[in-house]
Design a protein around this motif. Structure first.
Motif, PDB file in Angstrom:
ATOM      1  N   ARG A 267      10.527  14.741 -42.712  1.00  0.00           N
ATOM      2  CA  ARG A 267       9.918  14.790 -41.388  1.00  0.00           C
ATOM      3  C   ARG A 267       8.986  15.993 -41.274  1.00  0.00           C
ATOM      4  NH1 ARG A 267      13.772  14.151 -36.339  1.00  0.00           N
ATOM      5  NH2 ARG A 267      11.695  13.817 -35.459  1.00  0.00           N
ATOM      6  N   ALA A 268       7.971  15.831 -40.436  1.00  0.00           N
ATOM      7  CA  ALA A 268       7.099  16.947 -40.091  1.00  0.00           C
ATOM      8  C   ALA A 268       7.663  17.666 -38.872  1.00  0.00           C
ATOM      9  CB  ALA A 268       5.690  16.440 -39.797  1.00  0.00           C
ATOM     10  N   VAL A 269       7.404  18.933 -38.775  1.00  0.00           N
ATOM     11  CA  VAL A 269       7.815  19.718 -37.606  1.00  0.00           C
ATOM     12  C   VAL A 269       6.938  19.320 -36.421  1.00  0.00           C
ATOM     13  CG1 VAL A 269       7.761  22.050 -36.618  1.00  0.00           C
ATOM     14  CG2 VAL A 269       8.739  21.669 -38.893  1.00  0.00           C
ATOM     15  N   ASN A 270       7.570  18.985 -35.279  1.00  0.00           N
ATOM     16  CA  ASN A 270       6.786  18.563 -34.111  1.00  0.00           C
ATOM     17  C   ASN A 270       6.883  19.523 -32.931  1.00  0.00           C
ATOM     18  OD1 ASN A 270       9.367  17.948 -33.229  1.00  0.00           O
ATOM     19  ND2 ASN A 270       9.090  15.727 -33.296  1.00  0.00           N
ATOM     20  N   ALA A 271       7.456  20.705 -33.147  1.00  0.00           N
ATOM     21  CA  ALA A 271       7.415  21.779 -32.142  1.00  0.00           C
ATOM     22  C   ALA A 271       7.847  23.072 -32.823  1.00  0.00           C
ATOM     23  CB  ALA A 271       8.319  21.481 -30.951  1.00  0.00           C
ATOM     24  N   LEU A 272       7.255  24.179 -32.401  1.00  0.00           N
ATOM     25  CA  LEU A 272       7.627  25.502 -32.901  1.00  0.00           C
ATOM     26  C   LEU A 272       8.401  26.226 -31.815  1.00  0.00           C
ATOM     27  CD1 LEU A 272       4.207  26.605 -34.485  1.00  0.00           C
ATOM     28  CD2 LEU A 272       6.123  25.452 -35.615  1.00  0.00           C
ATOM     29  N   VAL A 273       9.599  26.704 -32.148  1.00  0.00           N
ATOM     30  CA  VAL A 273      10.440  27.447 -31.210  1.00  0.00           C
ATOM     31  C   VAL A 273      10.486  28.888 -31.709  1.00  0.00           C
ATOM     32  CG1 VAL A 273      12.739  27.669 -30.197  1.00  0.00           C
ATOM     33  CG2 VAL A 273      11.772  25.395 -30.632  1.00  0.00           C
TER      34      VAL A 273
ATOM     35  N   LEU B  44       7.869  19.086 -22.275  1.00  0.00           N
ATOM     36  CA  LEU B  44       6.734  18.881 -23.183  1.00  0.00           C
ATOM     37  C   LEU B  44       6.643  17.447 -23.698  1.00  0.00           C
ATOM     38  CD1 LEU B  44       7.056  22.171 -25.253  1.00  0.00           C
ATOM     39  CD2 LEU B  44       5.141  21.585 -23.748  1.00  0.00           C
ATOM     40  N   GLY B  45       7.674  16.650 -23.474  1.00  0.00           N
ATOM     41  CA  GLY B  45       7.660  15.264 -23.918  1.00  0.00           C
ATOM     42  C   GLY B  45       7.999  15.069 -25.375  1.00  0.00           C
TER      43      GLY B  45
ATOM     44  N   HIS C 235      -3.667  33.024 -34.780  1.00  0.00           N
ATOM     45  CA  HIS C 235      -4.604  31.966 -35.180  1.00  0.00           C
ATOM     46  C   HIS C 235      -3.855  30.724 -35.651  1.00  0.00           C
ATOM     47  CE1 HIS C 235      -8.392  30.297 -36.626  1.00  0.00           C
ATOM     48  NE2 HIS C 235      -7.715  29.888 -37.685  1.00  0.00           N
ATOM     49  N   LEU C 236      -2.825  30.920 -36.451  1.00  0.00           N
ATOM     50  CA  LEU C 236      -2.049  29.773 -36.928  1.00  0.00           C
ATOM     51  C   LEU C 236      -1.387  29.024 -35.777  1.00  0.00           C
ATOM     52  CD1 LEU C 236      -0.329  30.854 -40.255  1.00  0.00           C
ATOM     53  CD2 LEU C 236      -1.526  28.700 -39.835  1.00  0.00           C
ATOM     54  N   LEU C 237      -0.881  29.754 -34.798  1.00  0.00           N
ATOM     55  CA  LEU C 237      -0.266  29.096 -33.646  1.00  0.00           C
ATOM     56  C   LEU C 237      -1.274  28.224 -32.915  1.00  0.00           C
ATOM     57  CD1 LEU C 237       1.974  31.970 -32.199  1.00  0.00           C
ATOM     58  CD2 LEU C 237       2.627  30.106 -33.738  1.00  0.00           C
ATOM     59  N   ARG C 238      -2.487  28.731 -32.759  1.00  0.00           N
ATOM     60  CA  ARG C 238      -3.531  27.919 -32.116  1.00  0.00           C
ATOM     61  C   ARG C 238      -3.823  26.667 -32.941  1.00  0.00           C
ATOM     62  NH1 ARG C 238      -6.379  32.917 -32.252  1.00  0.00           N
ATOM     63  NH2 ARG C 238      -5.941  34.198 -30.404  1.00  0.00           N
ATOM     64  N   GLU C 239      -3.855  26.821 -34.263  1.00  0.00           N
ATOM     65  CA  GLU C 239      -4.130  25.683 -35.137  1.00  0.00           C
ATOM     66  C   GLU C 239      -3.047  24.611 -35.010  1.00  0.00           C
ATOM     67  OE1 GLU C 239      -6.825  25.454 -37.899  1.00  0.00           O
ATOM     68  OE2 GLU C 239      -7.581  26.500 -36.131  1.00  0.00           O
TER      69      GLU C 239
ATOM     70  N   GLY D  94      -1.440  19.056 -32.269  1.00  0.00           N
ATOM     71  CA  GLY D  94      -0.409  18.344 -31.530  1.00  0.00           C
ATOM     72  C   GLY D  94       0.997  18.863 -31.685  1.00  0.00           C
ATOM     73  N   VAL D  95       1.148  20.097 -32.200  1.00  0.00           N
ATOM     74  CA  VAL D  95       2.478  20.699 -32.335  1.00  0.00           C
ATOM     75  C   VAL D  95       2.631  21.759 -31.234  1.00  0.00           C
ATOM     76  CG1 VAL D  95       4.048  21.983 -33.835  1.00  0.00           C
ATOM     77  CG2 VAL D  95       2.464  20.309 -34.825  1.00  0.00           C
ATOM     78  N   PRO D  96       3.391  21.481 -30.186  1.00  0.00           N
ATOM     79  CA  PRO D  96       3.498  22.428 -29.069  1.00  0.00           C
ATOM     80  C   PRO D  96       4.327  23.653 -29.424  1.00  0.00           C
ATOM     81  CG  PRO D  96       4.942  20.555 -28.701  1.00  0.00           C
ATOM     82  CD  PRO D  96       4.143  20.242 -29.934  1.00  0.00           C
ATOM     83  N   LEU D  97       4.160  24.702 -28.615  1.00  0.00           N
ATOM     84  CA  LEU D  97       4.873  25.966 -28.804  1.00  0.00           C
ATOM     85  C   LEU D  97       5.909  26.145 -27.716  1.00  0.00           C
ATOM     86  CD1 LEU D  97       1.837  28.383 -29.398  1.00  0.00           C
ATOM     87  CD2 LEU D  97       2.973  26.890 -31.055  1.00  0.00           C
ATOM     88  N   VAL D  98       7.110  26.548 -28.115  1.00  0.00           N
ATOM     89  CA  VAL D  98       8.133  26.985 -27.169  1.00  0.00           C
ATOM     90  C   VAL D  98       8.406  28.454 -27.478  1.00  0.00           C
ATOM     91  CG1 VAL D  98      10.474  26.672 -26.296  1.00  0.00           C
ATOM     92  CG2 VAL D  98       9.144  24.679 -27.045  1.00  0.00           C
ATOM     93  N   ILE D  99       7.904  29.330 -26.621  1.00  0.00           N
ATOM     94  CA  ILE D  99       8.143  30.761 -26.769  1.00  0.00           C
ATOM     95  C   ILE D  99       9.485  31.060 -26.131  1.00  0.00           C
ATOM     96  CG2 ILE D  99       7.272  33.061 -26.299  1.00  0.00           C
ATOM     97  CD1 ILE D  99       5.505  31.365 -28.145  1.00  0.00           C
ATOM     98  N   CYS D 100      10.415  31.547 -26.918  1.00  0.00           N
ATOM     99  CA  CYS D 100      11.821  31.632 -26.505  1.00  0.00           C
ATOM    100  C   CYS D 100      12.246  33.094 -26.575  1.00  0.00           C
ATOM    101  CB  CYS D 100      12.644  30.770 -27.454  1.00  0.00           C
ATOM    102  SG  CYS D 100      14.179  30.186 -26.785  1.00  0.00           S
TER     103      CYS D 100
END
Length: 427
Positions: A89-95, A347-348, A118-122, A127-133
């Motif tokens: 599987r590909a990662v579909n969100a960064l926590v 975020l869906g 820069h990588l986070l923006r990329e 289509g990979v959303p960010l969850v800043i935790c």
């Protein structure tokens, strides 16, 4: 030839290190008004394109593998290949935790490095959303996110903030779901204790605590911070005293809601200590050796036993000691894992496969949630807490040097490229 052989050939035949150097230069040093700078940037951009084209022509499936080589070194690429084999599987969100994860006081001057930003923006653009935790307040987090990522991205609808370690979730661009106050769903007794402590914590503090500490501007949690330099002996002494004061207020508030037996403070060592404070001290000392040590340093007596009725309510609460840094009251159910679930829902992301990056006990809970639910990977800097390191080593051993979150993000990038050929199509 399979992907293992292709990657082996790629990193064996081509100077991928120089390719990544050009990539970093082009990404992080855009054209300036200076003619010399513009010429240098254009030269680097052309060199990057030439080296990528050489890979694309030179090996089988080069168009798919060149974007991997541009962001991931050999070790990261083969780690990504192993992860694809294990999970498919590909990662579909960064926590992502912030302090000592995305940035490091000792290694990045407490700034998130530009390569990481820069990588986070990329990732978001693909289509990979960010969850800043984070355990920080919402206002603090919003400030540096807008500064680092830009207002447009933060308000794009693809960025969510879990703040105060799970007390609330802020996801701009989602209408009525933009801000979710997770503490609204607590029982009246649990929320009542926190509200009581907040209203009294400085007003009724011993003089040395009142003059030596300040109340962090939390929305829900109660956090006392030292006025002295964090990490100093003075800060350590003030925070130990603040911890005892915080526990005593918790105990008094619990005693207002629970009938404690008359013999709760039985024993000579608890003489003069009210039942509620003695009970709270005992409960949290049993739960956390660091708290027990601090109570010993302060000669703070505690009850011999904790009545079951009090234990039930105290178990809903969480008191934490951060040596020479903070004493904090929070709620057990409002942890980063609960916040991450809420953020992903807004975020869906209905079928999450995330990477959780963090360094502390609160991050480990989010990691365990991902592992227990087959919902992702765990990664940590090598200076993370022992519990976090144990969990990461027991899963996929995704460790990175302090201040080098971009290194791990390169592995995730490679994984997504290997799973989904379209991931880096615009790279």
């Amino acid at each position: 030839m399979d992907d293992y052989d292709r990657l082996y050939e790629l990193y064996d035949r081509f100077d991928t290190e120089r390719l990544r150097d050009y990539r970093v230069f082009v990404d992080l040093f855009p054209p300036l008004s200076s003619t010399v700078a513009l010429d240098r940037w254009e030269e680097a951009s052309e060199a990057l394109a030439d080296r990528r084209a050489e890979i694309e022509r030179g090996i089988e499936d080069g168009e798919r593998l060149a974007p991997i080589a541009a962001r991931a070194d050999r070790e990261a690429a083969f780690t990504a290949l192993d992860l694809r084999g294990k999970y498919g599987r590909a990662v579909n969100a960064l926590v992502l935790d912030v302090d000592e994860t995305l940035r490091s006081a000792g290694d990045t001057d407490n700034e998130i490095p530009r390569e990481t930003l820069h990588l986070l923006r990329e990732f978001v653009e693909r289509g990979v959303p960010l969850v800043i935790c984070t355990g920080q307040t919402l206002e603090n987090v919003k400030g540096f996110l807008v500064q680092g990522l830009g207002n447009e991205l933060v308000h794009s609808g693809d960025v969510s903030v879990v703040y105060e370690a799970g007390a609330g979730v802020f996801t701009p661009g989602h209408g009525t779901e933009t801000k979710r106050l997770l503490y609204d769903d607590l029982s009246p007794d649990t929320r009542g204790v926190v509200d009581d402590v907040r209203s009294r914590v400085l007003r009724e503090a011993p003089e040395r605590v009142r003059r030596g500490c300040h109340l962090q501007g939390n929305e829900f949690n109660v956090t006392l911070k030292p006025n002295a330099e964090t990490g100093s002996d003075t800060a350590a002494a003030r925070i130990d005293e603040a911890l005892v004061h915080l526990l005593d207020l918790v105990g008094e508030s619990v005693a207002d809601r629970v009938d404690l037996p008359d013999d709760t403070t039985a024993g000579d060592d608890t003489a003069g200590v009210a039942a509620g404070p003695a009970t709270a001290r005992a409960f949290f000392a049993d739960a956390d050796p660091e708290i027990a040590d601090a109570l010993d340093r302060e000669s703070a007596a505690r009850a011999e036993t904790v009545p079951p009725a009090a234990a039930d309510l105290l178990a809903e609460l969480e008191v934490a000691l951060y040596h020479a840094d903070a004493a904090e009251l929070a709620v057990s159910d409002l942890d980063k894992a609960a916040g991450v679930e809420a953020a992903l829902s807004v975020l869906g992301v209905s079928d999450p496969f995330v990477v959780v990056m963090g360094d502390s006990k609160s991050d480990r809970r989010a990691m365990e949630w991902a592992t227990d639910n087959d919902a992702g990977l765990a990664a940590a800097p090598t200076h993370a807490s022992s519990g976090v390191l144990d969990h990461v080593r027991e899963t996929d051993e995704l460790l990175f040097p302090p201040g080098e979150a971009a290194e791990l993000l390169g592995t995730v990038w490679a994984l997504n490229c290997l799973v989904d050929e379209s991931f880096a199509v615009d790279d």
